[in-house]
Scaffold this motif. Structure first.
Motif, PDB file in Angstrom:
ATOM      1  N   ILE A  32      33.406  28.188  37.079  1.00 44.61           N
ATOM      2  CA  ILE A  32      33.439  29.641  36.982  1.00 44.61           C
ATOM      3  C   ILE A  32      32.194  30.076  36.229  1.00 44.61           C
ATOM      4  N   THR A  33      31.525  31.093  36.716  1.00 45.93           N
ATOM      5  CA  THR A  33      30.318  31.554  36.046  1.00 45.93           C
ATOM      6  C   THR A  33      30.680  32.636  35.031  1.00 45.93           C
ATOM      7  N   TYR A  34      30.038  32.570  33.878  1.00 47.25           N
ATOM      8  CA  TYR A  34      30.283  33.600  32.874  1.00 47.25           C
ATOM      9  C   TYR A  34      29.664  34.928  33.281  1.00 47.25           C
ATOM     10  N   SER A  35      28.692  34.892  34.173  1.00 47.68           N
ATOM     11  CA  SER A  35      28.150  36.152  34.673  1.00 47.68           C
ATOM     12  C   SER A  35      29.208  36.917  35.458  1.00 47.68           C
ATOM     13  N   ALA A  36      30.094  36.186  36.159  1.00 46.01           N
ATOM     14  CA  ALA A  36      31.180  36.849  36.882  1.00 46.01           C
ATOM     15  C   ALA A  36      32.172  37.469  35.907  1.00 46.01           C
ATOM     16  N   VAL A  37      32.423  36.779  34.799  1.00 50.69           N
ATOM     17  CA  VAL A  37      33.344  37.318  33.798  1.00 50.69           C
ATOM     18  C   VAL A  37      32.746  38.560  33.147  1.00 50.69           C
ATOM     19  N   LEU A  38      31.528  38.423  32.644  1.00 49.56           N
ATOM     20  CA  LEU A  38      30.897  39.537  31.931  1.00 49.56           C
ATOM     21  C   LEU A  38      30.513  40.668  32.859  1.00 49.56           C
ATOM     22  N   GLY A  39      30.372  40.371  34.161  1.00 50.98           N
ATOM     23  CA  GLY A  39      30.049  41.413  35.129  1.00 50.98           C
ATOM     24  C   GLY A  39      31.247  42.206  35.586  1.00 50.98           C
ATOM     25  N   SER A  40      32.445  41.764  35.244  1.00 48.04           N
ATOM     26  CA  SER A  40      33.649  42.519  35.597  1.00 48.04           C
ATOM     27  C   SER A  40      33.680  43.824  34.799  1.00 48.04           C
ATOM     28  N   PRO A  41      34.229  44.887  35.376  1.00 47.29           N
ATOM     29  CA  PRO A  41      34.217  46.198  34.700  1.00 47.29           C
ATOM     30  C   PRO A  41      34.801  46.140  33.293  1.00 47.29           C
ATOM     31  N   HIS A  42      34.056  46.682  32.359  1.00 40.80           N
ATOM     32  CA  HIS A  42      34.460  46.885  30.961  1.00 40.80           C
ATOM     33  C   HIS A  42      34.496  45.607  30.113  1.00 40.80           C
ATOM     34  N   VAL A  43      34.357  44.428  30.717  1.00 39.27           N
ATOM     35  CA  VAL A  43      34.535  43.192  29.951  1.00 39.27           C
ATOM     36  C   VAL A  43      33.447  43.031  28.892  1.00 39.27           C
ATOM     37  N   ALA A  44      32.182  43.179  29.287  1.00 36.51           N
ATOM     38  CA  ALA A  44      31.087  42.998  28.332  1.00 36.51           C
ATOM     39  C   ALA A  44      31.194  43.998  27.180  1.00 36.51           C
ATOM     40  N   ARG A  45      31.540  45.236  27.518  1.00 33.99           N
ATOM     41  CA  ARG A  45      31.661  46.260  26.470  1.00 33.99           C
ATOM     42  C   ARG A  45      32.776  45.921  25.500  1.00 33.99           C
ATOM     43  N   LEU A  46      33.925  45.538  26.021  1.00 37.75           N
ATOM     44  CA  LEU A  46      35.066  45.262  25.151  1.00 37.75           C
ATOM     45  C   LEU A  46      34.857  43.989  24.332  1.00 37.75           C
ATOM     46  N   LEU A  47      34.286  42.965  24.953  1.00 36.85           N
ATOM     47  CA  LEU A  47      34.038  41.733  24.216  1.00 36.85           C
ATOM     48  C   LEU A  47      32.981  41.952  23.145  1.00 36.85           C
ATOM     49  N   GLY A  48      31.881  42.619  23.499  1.00 40.36           N
ATOM     50  CA  GLY A  48      30.832  42.888  22.524  1.00 40.36           C
ATOM     51  C   GLY A  48      31.303  43.795  21.406  1.00 40.36           C
ATOM     52  N   GLY A  49      32.069  44.835  21.757  1.00 40.40           N
ATOM     53  CA  GLY A  49      32.586  45.739  20.736  1.00 40.40           C
ATOM     54  C   GLY A  49      33.554  45.050  19.798  1.00 40.40           C
ATOM     55  N   THR A  50      34.404  44.187  20.356  1.00 44.74           N
ATOM     56  CA  THR A  50      35.371  43.471  19.528  1.00 44.74           C
ATOM     57  C   THR A  50      34.675  42.513  18.567  1.00 44.74           C
TER      58      THR A  50
END
Length: 418
Positions: A13-31
């Motif tokens: 599984i690529t982490y780009s697919a995870v972080l590219g999913s809607p809102h994931v990068a924002r929520l993970l980075g904000g948390t």
């Protein structure tokens, strides 16, 4: 969520697919930003106390009280999130926490130890429950179990970095300017990260699914399976707490002050790297088997410390248990998700966090008492891991806590979150 066993490893599984999913990068980075004060505040409070003329003992007490108050209040805040939603808890908590941290340098010197203690405890009680909140969002953000697995591993592995970056940032700010500025930066980062999370649509709109008829008696959160799992996790926390004191003892033994920071940093780096590897694929076997295997490997990773390695060997040795820490914690979250009644997920996650934190406090306290005994100090992390594995193996003969969750319907089929 299903805990059924897979027969073969799935593709990477690529982490780009995870972080590219809607809102994931924002929520993970904000948390992660909002939780950076978890690694900053105890150090900043200690340094501020010393700068204000207090003793290191009093500063250490204040730092411990902050962490203890934060941990003990987690289940209450989780229950409030399950009842009123995330935004209604995150924003007031962050505002109060930041205000209190900013007030400490202003009020402390003028009112003495009593007011300083009150402010610190209140600040700890009002830390926003970002970690539990993010874990509750993953099922709705990432319906694909493989992507959710990768996100959970990335999230869990990255936590260790908070306790490397946070203290370093505080030390740099305190050295360049003052501990008061370090406290202000702690408050600002906590508030900024929480605002990023709380204003994101998934967090704003999240509500727990209402209880369904099939939950029946399982509506009760304190099931034997969950209690056994949480008791086991205190052993994991115990090992982490004992490591921090052992690192200080190693630094004193070998006359190298940097070891007190390098050993925990190496452990945290192992956790991050282990998370990256673990999250890139789904592994064969049920969550129960992965939890047991991860805990056994976590225990095995501590055993080389019994040989009393030198500084360089010790730095390398603690990478291995760090790598398997992520596996254990990620599997524990999956098991908790499967065993928790509908509508009480955030509270259950908060109890998981508290279990690890309580074990960590106990490990730190006991390790401090035996720090002068080199072998005993080195053996404590393995003792904590052995306790965790023993509970998982024998608390529920025939069915370990996680495996019983397989008898329930998948959570994804029962949960309807916005």
């Amino acid at each position: 969520m299903s805990l059924t066993a897979s027969t073969a490893p799935a593709p990477h599984i690529t982490y780009s697919a995870v972080l590219g999913s809607p809102h994931v990068a924002r929520l993970l980075g904000g948390t992660l930003t909002g939780r950076l004060p978890n690694g900053m505040a105890p150090v900043a409070i200690l340094l501020w106390t010393l700068a204000a003329g207090g003793s290191i003992a009093f500063g250490g007490l204040l730092s411990a009280l902050y962490g203890l108050a934060s941990g003990l209040s987690q289940p209450v805040k989780g229950r409030l999130m399950d009842r009123y939603g995330q935004r209604a808890v995150h924003l007031p908590a962050a505002l109060l926490n930041s205000t209190l941290l900013l007030a400490l340098p202003v009020a402390g010197p003028y009112a003495g130890a009593a007011l300083a203690t009150t402010i610190v405890v209140a600040a700890g009680l009002t830390t926003p429950p970002l970690e539990a909140g993010l874990r509750a969002l993953w099922p709705s953000l990432l319906p694909d179990p493989r992507l959710r697995h990768a996100a959970l591993a990335l999230d869990t592995g990255a936590q260790g970095l908070l306790y490397i970056v946070g203290p370093l940032l505080v030390a740099a700010l305190a050295s360049a300017h003052s501990p008061s500025l370090a406290l202000a930066a702690t408050a600002a980062l906590g508030l900024a990260g929480t605002l990023v999370v709380a204003t994101a649509p998934p967090s704003r709109h999240w509500r727990p699914a209402p209880a369904s008829a099939d939950d029946g008696p399982a509506r009760r959160l304190a099931s034997p399976e969950l209690v056994s799992l949480f008791i086991a996790l205190t052993g994991i926390g115990f090992a982490i707490g004992a490591l921090n004191v052992w690192a200080v003892a190693m630094a004193e033994l070998h006359g190298r002050d940097m070891l007190s920071g390098l050993l925990p940093a190496s452990f945290s780096a192992g956790s991050f790297l282990g998370g990256l590897v673990y999250g890139r694929r789904t592994w064969p076997g049920s969550t129960t088997r992965q939890l047991l295997a991860g805990t056994a490997a976590f225990l095995a990773g501590w055993l080389p410390l019994l040989a009393l390695p030198g500084p360089h060997a010790a730095i390398a040795a603690v990478v291995l248990p760090g790598a398997f820490l992520t596996v254990v914690v990620a599997c524990a979250y999956q098991a908790t998700d499967a065993l928790t009644p509908t509508g009480r997920t955030s509270e259950a996650y908060a109890w998981l966090i508290l279990s690890i934190g309580a074990g960590q406090a106990a490990g730190t306290a006991l390790a401090g008492r035996v720090a002068d005994h080199v072998l005993a100090s080195a053996a404590l992390p393995a003792a904590g891991a052995a306790f965790a594995l023993t509970v998982l193996l024998f608390a529920c003969p025939g069915h370990t806590p996680a495996e019983r969750g397989r008898q329930r319907r998948p959570r994804a089929a029962r949960r309807g979150r916005a």
